[in-house]
Design an enzyme around this catalytic site. Structure first.
Site, PDB file in Angstrom:
ATOM      1  N   ASP A  19       0.828  -1.198   0.000  1.00  0.00           N
ATOM      2  CA  ASP A  19       0.000   0.000   0.000  1.00  0.00           C
ATOM      3  C   ASP A  19       0.857   1.241   0.000  1.00  0.00           C
ATOM      4  O   ASP A  19       2.021   1.183   0.357  1.00  0.00           O
ATOM      5  CB  ASP A  19      -0.751   0.055   1.344  1.00  0.00           C
ATOM      6  CG  ASP A  19      -2.093  -0.591   1.255  1.00  0.00           C
ATOM      7  OD1 ASP A  19      -2.523  -0.877   0.142  1.00  0.00           O
ATOM      8  OD2 ASP A  19      -2.705  -0.800   2.321  1.00  0.00           O
ATOM      9  N   LYS A  68      -0.468   2.841  -5.840  1.00  0.00           N
ATOM     10  CA  LYS A  68      -0.318   3.851  -6.877  1.00  0.00           C
ATOM     11  C   LYS A  68       0.262   3.191  -8.119  1.00  0.00           C
ATOM     12  O   LYS A  68       1.255   2.487  -8.046  1.00  0.00           O
ATOM     13  CB  LYS A  68       0.654   4.919  -6.399  1.00  0.00           C
ATOM     14  CG  LYS A  68       0.202   6.315  -6.743  1.00  0.00           C
ATOM     15  CD  LYS A  68       1.270   7.352  -6.477  1.00  0.00           C
ATOM     16  CE  LYS A  68       1.871   7.290  -5.082  1.00  0.00           C
ATOM     17  NZ  LYS A  68       3.019   8.166  -4.919  1.00  0.00           N
ATOM     18  N   MET A 122      -8.437   9.547   7.446  1.00  0.00           N
ATOM     19  CA  MET A 122      -8.830   9.939   6.084  1.00  0.00           C
ATOM     20  C   MET A 122      -9.740  11.159   6.130  1.00  0.00           C
ATOM     21  O   MET A 122     -10.742  11.237   5.413  1.00  0.00           O
ATOM     22  CB  MET A 122      -9.548   8.768   5.378  1.00  0.00           C
ATOM     23  CG  MET A 122      -8.644   7.547   5.230  1.00  0.00           C
ATOM     24  SD  MET A 122      -9.417   6.174   4.367  1.00  0.00           S
ATOM     25  CE  MET A 122     -10.175   5.290   5.721  1.00  0.00           C
TER      26      MET A 122
HETATM   27  N1  SAH Z   1      -5.242   0.467   8.596  1.00  0.00           N
HETATM   28  C1  SAH Z   1      -4.626   1.764   8.832  1.00  0.00           C
HETATM   29  C2  SAH Z   1      -5.550   2.881   8.427  1.00  0.00           C
HETATM   30  C3  SAH Z   1      -5.813   2.961   6.956  1.00  0.00           C
HETATM   31  S1  SAH Z   1      -6.761   4.348   6.518  1.00  0.00           S
HETATM   32  C4  SAH Z   1      -4.210   1.866  10.294  1.00  0.00           C
HETATM   33  O1  SAH Z   1      -4.565   1.020  11.124  1.00  0.00           O
HETATM   34  O2  SAH Z   1      -3.451   2.794  10.596  1.00  0.00           O
HETATM   35  C5  SAH Z   1      -5.530   5.477   6.011  1.00  0.00           C
HETATM   36  C6  SAH Z   1      -5.465   6.639   6.967  1.00  0.00           C
HETATM   37  O3  SAH Z   1      -4.628   6.302   8.066  1.00  0.00           O
HETATM   38  C7  SAH Z   1      -4.829   7.878   6.425  1.00  0.00           C
HETATM   39  O4  SAH Z   1      -5.741   8.636   5.643  1.00  0.00           O
HETATM   40  C8  SAH Z   1      -4.470   8.602   7.677  1.00  0.00           C
HETATM   41  O5  SAH Z   1      -5.603   9.174   8.275  1.00  0.00           O
HETATM   42  C9  SAH Z   1      -4.021   7.459   8.558  1.00  0.00           C
HETATM   43  N2  SAH Z   1      -2.548   7.256   8.572  1.00  0.00           N
HETATM   44  C10 SAH Z   1      -1.903   6.111   8.313  1.00  0.00           C
HETATM   45  N3  SAH Z   1      -0.572   6.247   8.498  1.00  0.00           N
HETATM   46  C11 SAH Z   1      -0.385   7.518   8.878  1.00  0.00           C
HETATM   47  C12 SAH Z   1       0.760   8.286   9.216  1.00  0.00           C
HETATM   48  N4  SAH Z   1       1.987   7.754   9.218  1.00  0.00           N
HETATM   49  N5  SAH Z   1       0.592   9.578   9.575  1.00  0.00           N
HETATM   50  C13 SAH Z   1      -0.637  10.120   9.595  1.00  0.00           C
HETATM   51  N6  SAH Z   1      -1.738   9.452   9.276  1.00  0.00           N
HETATM   52  C14 SAH Z   1      -1.632   8.166   8.918  1.00  0.00           C
END
Ligand code: SAH
Length: 413
Positions: free
Chosen positions: A209, A231, A338
């Site tokens: 991802d 992407k 998100m």
């Molecule tokens: N499964 C993931 C979430 C996926 S949704 C989890 O448990 O973290 C994707 C969202 O995760 C992004 O839009 C953002 O809101 C958040 N996110 C993931 N990694 C991040 C990071 N390093 N810094 C800030 N936001 C992050």
């Protein structure tokens, strides 16, 4: 200190074979357990038994001759013997009888008189099956343990690349492909679990991802196929059905497939759908949890999602449908994923539904990256601040009084 004069390492299949253990103490008990684990039939000769052995005897798992060792007849039918009576004269006698019967014998108390020796052992479950690590350093059991631990650590940490030993090409009629949905954590290597590293050391294909930890992917050997579904050159992510299809097809070709995802696979990550797709095709799937950004990215900005006296609970959401039913007090933390694009609408909705205008809000962009940035404000001000500072995804938005506990709020107030 002496030891075996020659030491050929072998593994023995003890299934259904008789092992005689002389002695009823803890050393005997430990070894008897490992003989039973390997399927041996065990006879214990001892006038008394420690608790562990007594339990095994009472449960009928070992035969117990409740008396002192009585000579070669006690070893009748044995393939293997073990003596640990604590009396060196008895142990010597057992070892000598075993020698004349040509039965291999471990004398646990006398390393000079023994014809066999147990090794320091560990069992590691790799995606392709169990590996038994066995280490032996003549006369130095401590060194054996150190070496065993080192090899075990290298295996479970993924430092040992296991791909070289595994046939990787061509369609597999035996269907021994597998899929692991691995939570990569919020982007930094250190927050990927040991199990995640271990599976990556066995994978033939890694499907990544946009938010999966890149440094880990970059370190993979060139022989590993990396498929980036976050992407494509045209900037279009692969749709979920396409991702499911890739996982299934690659596993059906006999490949070990790691699906490396950002955060935790089951937190707003569609991991459940990927698991279901694999299971529907009879493909074994392991799910490895990850450190979710919902909790860890606020932490990277010094914000605990709960804190005694400040907030007792938190809710993780994305989208707007849920907002009307969420608690409105500053003592309940909201974590929004998100949420950058819809931020103005979200803050408006939160206020309409009863959150106060001065409720603190933090936006943490690129958590754990060297260019992590935190923006703090209130429900009233944060949308304008975000526009002014050109806040972008990925970011986690934290709403609630806990925001005051982080250094950025303190610096600004
Ligand atoms: N499964 C993931 C979430 C996926 S949704 C989890 O448990 O973290 C994707 C969202 O995760 C992004 O839009 C953002 O809101 C958040 N996110 C993931 N990694 C991040 C990071 N390093 N810094 C800030 N936001 C992050």
């Amino acid at each position: 200190m002496g030891d075996l004069k020659s030491a050929l390492p072998v593994v023995l299949d003890l299934t259904g074979r008789l092992v005689v253990a002389v002695g009823g103490g803890p050393v005997s008990a430990r070894r008897v357990r490992s003989f039973l684990d390997e399927g041996a039939v065990v006879r214990v000769v001892a006038p008394w038994l420690c608790e562990d052995l007594r339990d095994l005897a009472h449960a009928g798992r070992v035969e117990w001759l409740e008396r002192d060792y009585a000579g070669p007849g006690d070893l009748d039918g044995a393939w293997f013997a073990h003596t640990a009576t604590g009396e060196s004269s008895v142990d010597r006698e057992v070892a000598a009888d075993a020698e004349s019967l040509r039965v291999w014998c471990v004398d646990a108390t006398d390393s000079t008189g023994t014809t066999a020796s147990v090794t320091a052992r560990a069992d590691v479950t790799t995606p392709d099956g169990r590996v038994t690590v066995s280490a032996y350093a003549a006369g130095d059991p401590g060194l054996s343990v150190t070496v065993r631990d080192g090899v075990e650590r290298a295996l479970v940490s993924g430092a040992l690349d296991l791909r070289r030993t595994r046939p990787r090409t061509g369609p597999s009629s035996t269907g021994d492909g597998w899929v692991a949905l691995v939570g990569g954590g919020p982007g930094t290597d250190g927050l990927l679990t040991a199990r995640g590293h271990e599976l990556l050391a066995s994978a033939d294909v890694v499907v990544v991802d946009r938010l999966a930890p890149r440094a880990v992917v970059d370190r993979l050997p060139a022989s590993v196929r990396v498929i980036d579904v976050g992407k494509t050159p045209g900037h279009h992510p692969v749709p979920q059905s396409g991702i499911n299809g890739i996982l299934v097809e690659e596993a059906q070709r006999g490949h070990g497939v790691v699906r490396l995802k950002g955060g935790d696979p089951f937190v707003l990550g569609r991991g459940g759908e990927e698991r279901d797709a694999c299971e529907a095709h009879g493909i074994p799937v392991e799910v490895v949890p990850g450190v979710t950004s919902a909790v860890s990215v606020p932490a990277a900005a010094g914000i605990p999602v709960t804190h005694r006296g400040v907030a007792r609970g938190f809710t993780v959401v994305t989208g707007h449908e849920d907002i009307p039913v969420l608690p409105t007090g500053g003592d309940h933390t909201l974590v929004l994923l998100m949420a950058v694009n819809g931020l103005r609408w979200t803050t408006t909705l939160l206020r309409k539904n009863g959150r106060s205008a001065d409720c603190p809000v933090a936006i943490v962009e690129r958590g754990f990256a060297p260019d992590q940035r935190v923006t703090v404000g209130t429900l009233e001000t944060i949308a304008d601040l975000a526009v002014g500072r050109a806040v972008e995804s990925p970011a986690v938005v934290v709403v609630g009084d806990v925001v005051r506990l982080g250094p950025d709020w303190r610096a600004a107030h």
